[in-house]
Design an enzyme around this catalytic site. Structure first.
Site, PDB file in Angstrom:
ATOM      1  CD  GLU A  71      10.411 -10.942  -5.004  1.00  0.00           C
ATOM      2  OE1 GLU A  71      11.502 -11.464  -4.652  1.00  0.00           O
ATOM      3  OE2 GLU A  71       9.356 -11.580  -5.082  1.00  0.00           O
ATOM      4  CG  HIS A  81       3.705  -8.893  -0.073  1.00  0.00           C
ATOM      5  ND1 HIS A  81       2.596  -8.879  -0.892  1.00  0.00           N
ATOM      6  CD2 HIS A  81       4.742  -9.277  -0.843  1.00  0.00           C
ATOM      7  CE1 HIS A  81       2.935  -9.227  -2.113  1.00  0.00           C
ATOM      8  NE2 HIS A  81       4.242  -9.491  -2.113  1.00  0.00           N
TER       9      HIS A  81
END
Length: 178
Positions: free
Chosen positions: A84, A9
């Site tokens: 995550e 990201h």
């Protein structure tokens, strides 16, 4: 031979502040949005062909994936297994903290309320198995912790190499299935 691409990201405020994001839902900075747009253009210009984008449901990965999808026209789908790792008590603390550095070497450690690296590896390896079995080329948009597990799936790594592995925001890595 099918392959998978990994994209981390774009930049977040906690990346700038050198804090552990983990599963805390931290948004992109303006620079993070710009990085994601540039990554979409790079994927398009490099003629990277993919059947779909799979992204972590955390906002920083989702927004990165949406920018890439809008630019490339590759359809994007949320994939919860790309969330995550939950770093428990370490989320929001300095990435280079001594206690965290030591804990990263303990693969069964759950970080006092978090998720062990073994649990993380199980869900990411299962995802990679599913992607390989599909025969599709996918772009996975996720997080630095996920990048370690993906790299360990494709390459032999020592514990130290694993703990130290990382990619820059919006880096694009290619992995080929055998």
């Amino acid at each position: 031979m099918s392959c998978v691409y990994f994209v981390r990201h774009g930049e977040t405020v906690w990346n700038v502040e050198n804090k552990i994001c983990g599963s805390t839902d931290i948004d992109l900075t303006q620079k993070g949005h710009e990085q994601a747009i540039e990554t979409g253009k790079k994927i398009l210009n490099d003629n990277i062909k993919a059947d779909k984008i799979l992204y972590s449901p955390l906002i920083r990965a989702k927004k990165t994936a949406m920018h890439i999808s809008e630019i490339t026209g590759i359809p994007a789908f949320e994939e919860p297994r790309l969330t995550e790792q939950n770093f428990g008590k370490f989320e929001g603390t300095p990435r280079n903290g001594d206690e965290f550095r030591i804990a990263k070497g303990e693969f069964v450690c759950r970080y006092d309320g978090g998720e062990s690296m073994l649990h993380l590896a199980q869900r990411i390896y299962n995802l990679l198995y599913d992607v390989k079995a599909s025969g599709k080329t996918c772009i996975l948009v996720a997080h630095n912790g996920i990048s370690r597990v993906i790299n360990s799936y494709f390459y032999e790594m020592t514990n130290t190499e694993y703990a130290n592995f990382g990619v820059k925001n919006c880096a694009v890595l290619k992995y080929e299935f055998e």
